[in-house]
Write an enzyme that holds these catalytic residues in place. Structure first.
Site, PDB file in Angstrom:
ATOM      1  N   ASP A 109       0.869  -1.175   0.000  1.00 23.68           N
ATOM      2  CA  ASP A 109       0.000   0.000   0.000  1.00 23.68           C
ATOM      3  C   ASP A 109       0.911   1.232   0.000  1.00 23.68           C
ATOM      4  O   ASP A 109       2.125   1.126   0.182  1.00 23.68           O
ATOM      5  CB  ASP A 109      -0.878   0.005   1.265  1.00 23.68           C
ATOM      6  CG  ASP A 109      -1.780   1.241   1.347  1.00 23.68           C
ATOM      7  OD1 ASP A 109      -2.428   1.563   0.344  1.00 23.68           O
ATOM      8  OD2 ASP A 109      -1.814   1.905   2.403  1.00 23.68           O
ATOM      9  N   SER A 110       0.307   2.399  -0.180  1.00 23.83           N
ATOM     10  CA  SER A 110       1.087   3.635  -0.137  1.00 23.83           C
ATOM     11  C   SER A 110       1.620   3.911   1.273  1.00 23.83           C
ATOM     12  O   SER A 110       2.572   4.662   1.433  1.00 23.83           O
ATOM     13  CB  SER A 110       0.207   4.807  -0.568  1.00 23.83           C
ATOM     14  OG  SER A 110      -0.910   4.893   0.292  1.00 23.83           O
ATOM     15  N   CYS A 165      -4.290  -1.610  -1.842  1.00 24.80           N
ATOM     16  CA  CYS A 165      -4.467  -0.183  -2.077  1.00 24.80           C
ATOM     17  C   CYS A 165      -5.450  -0.046  -3.241  1.00 24.80           C
ATOM     18  O   CYS A 165      -5.214  -0.604  -4.318  1.00 24.80           O
ATOM     19  CB  CYS A 165      -3.119   0.423  -2.449  1.00 24.80           C
ATOM     20  SG  CYS A 165      -3.217   2.139  -2.992  1.00 24.80           S
ATOM     21  N   GLU A 182      -3.163   8.575   8.554  1.00 20.63           N
ATOM     22  CA  GLU A 182      -1.694   8.517   8.614  1.00 20.63           C
ATOM     23  C   GLU A 182      -1.167   9.276   9.835  1.00 20.63           C
ATOM     24  O   GLU A 182      -0.087   9.013  10.334  1.00 20.63           O
ATOM     25  CB  GLU A 182      -1.077   9.093   7.328  1.00 20.63           C
ATOM     26  CG  GLU A 182      -1.275   8.219   6.081  1.00 20.63           C
ATOM     27  CD  GLU A 182      -0.314   7.020   5.997  1.00 20.63           C
ATOM     28  OE1 GLU A 182       0.824   7.125   6.472  1.00 20.63           O
ATOM     29  OE2 GLU A 182      -0.732   5.978   5.458  1.00 20.63           O
ATOM     30  N   CYS A 194     -11.009   2.683  -0.049  1.00 18.75           N
ATOM     31  CA  CYS A 194      -9.607   3.027   0.196  1.00 18.75           C
ATOM     32  C   CYS A 194      -9.226   2.241   1.441  1.00 18.75           C
ATOM     33  O   CYS A 194     -10.012   2.203   2.409  1.00 18.75           O
ATOM     34  CB  CYS A 194      -9.465   4.527   0.439  1.00 18.75           C
ATOM     35  SG  CYS A 194      -7.814   4.993   1.033  1.00 18.75           S
ATOM     36  N   HIS A 204      -7.302   2.807   3.741  1.00 15.59           N
ATOM     37  CA  HIS A 204      -7.172   3.600   4.963  1.00 15.59           C
ATOM     38  C   HIS A 204      -8.536   3.768   5.665  1.00 15.59           C
ATOM     39  O   HIS A 204      -8.582   4.003   6.865  1.00 15.59           O
ATOM     40  CB  HIS A 204      -6.634   5.004   4.650  1.00 15.59           C
ATOM     41  CG  HIS A 204      -5.164   5.067   4.387  1.00 15.59           C
ATOM     42  ND1 HIS A 204      -4.587   4.596   3.228  1.00 15.59           N
ATOM     43  CD2 HIS A 204      -4.143   5.557   5.141  1.00 15.59           C
ATOM     44  CE1 HIS A 204      -3.278   4.816   3.279  1.00 15.59           C
ATOM     45  NE2 HIS A 204      -2.984   5.394   4.417  1.00 15.59           N
TER      46      HIS A 204
HETATM   47  N1  DGL Z   1      -4.787   3.290   0.872  1.00  7.27           N
HETATM   48  C1  DGL Z   1      -4.828   3.651  -0.474  1.00  7.27           C
HETATM   49  C2  DGL Z   1      -6.067   3.289  -1.206  1.00  7.27           C
HETATM   50  O1  DGL Z   1      -6.639   2.267  -0.870  1.00  7.27           O
HETATM   51  C3  DGL Z   1      -4.147   4.905  -0.935  1.00  7.27           C
HETATM   52  C4  DGL Z   1      -4.319   6.145  -0.171  1.00  7.27           C
HETATM   53  C5  DGL Z   1      -3.380   7.202  -0.702  1.00  7.27           C
HETATM   54  O2  DGL Z   1      -2.180   6.961  -0.658  1.00  7.27           O
HETATM   55  O3  DGL Z   1      -3.871   8.219  -1.187  1.00  7.27           O
HETATM   56  O4  DGL Z   1      -6.504   3.949  -2.100  1.00  7.27           O
END
Ligand code: DGL
Length: 265
Positions: A10-11, A73, A152, A184, A186
């Protein structure tokens, strides 16, 4: 090959929601997680850039001998999955298809909302996958760019998180959506706040649970499940100590080590 690790990336921290679900569903698997903390957020970047980061990480994971790569992600799944599948020797699973499948199976009234990063929303990947399964569905997409920095930063339980969720979700009431995809990785961290703002009548589709089930089915079908004791190795492309500290908010346990791995180094 069965005891080879599974690579997940993931990012940043978001993919840990998927990692946690995988650890629960598949406790014998050896997992290698890569958080691209040097490049987070992906959600405001172009397809070309996100694809390049994703390919670099996938190739690193392949060097580690993984049997499967999970793109934990949504942004990378939406923008780079086809390229990853072309370029990797091992199978690559993304989060968009399982989420769309679950949402179409869950919705009673065919009105589905997708919360995601700007890039995921712009790609239209969820809309496409939902309409493939339910051509009459009404899909509303809402970009929620401030959700990722809140997570984050470890601020998911602060009053600011609630205010931000309320503001982004205002347009939802008018749509009559009975199902909302947390598009997402997150966002499951904000699930309690999102659920309390939307109320019980709205079902939340969480990519973490859905993907973990999908991986379990996949490994069972291929007879590729690991035996014995599972393990976890974590890499971050920048600030591993910060990652370690904040990961606790998501995993609920303290990580022993987070290794630094700069991309292309
Ligand atoms: N967690 C990621 C997603 O599912 C990326 C969030 C990001 O880095 O902008 O899209």
């Amino acid at each position: 090959m069965n005891n080879a690790p599974i690579g997940i990336f993931d990012s940043g921290l978001g993919g840990l929601t998927i990692l946690k679900a995988l650890q629960k569903a598949l406790p014998a698997e050896k997992l290698i997680y890569f958080g691209d903390t040097a490049n987070v957020p992906y959600g405001s970047k172009s397809r070309a850039t996100v694809t390049q980061f994703s390919l670099d990480i996938a190739h690193f994971l392949e060097q580690k001998g993984v049997k499967l790569i999970i793109v934990a992600c949504n942004t990378a799944s939406a923008l780079a999955l086809a390229q990853l599948r072309k370029s990797c020797r091992v199978p690559v699973l993304g989060v968009i298809e399982p989420g769309a499948k679950k949402a179409t199976a869950t919705s009673q009234n065919g009105r589905i909302a997708v919360l995601g990063t700007e890039a995921t929303v712009k790609s239209g990947a969820y809309r496409q996958q939902i309409l493939k399964r339910a051509p009459k569905a009404k899909v509303t997409q809402i970009p929620c760019p401030l959700f990722v920095p809140l997570v984050e930063e470890g601020w998911a339980k602060k009053p600011l998180a609630r205010l931000t969720v309320q503001e982004y979700l205002k347009p939802l009431a008018k749509t009559g959506a009975d199902t909302v995809i947390l598009g997402c990785t997150h966002y499951p961290v904000l699930k309690p706040v999102i659920a309390s703002v939307l109320g019980k009548q709205v079902q939340l589709v969480d990519s973490a649970q859905t993907l973990a089930q999908e991986v379990k089915t996949y490994l069972t079908q291929k007879d590729a499940q690991a035996q014995g004791k599972g393990s976890l190795t974590i890499y971050a492309s920048d600030a591993p100590e910060r990652f370690k500290r904040l990961a606790k908010h998501i995993l609920g346990t303290q990580l022993k080590t987070v290794r630094l791995k700069k991309l292309n180094a």
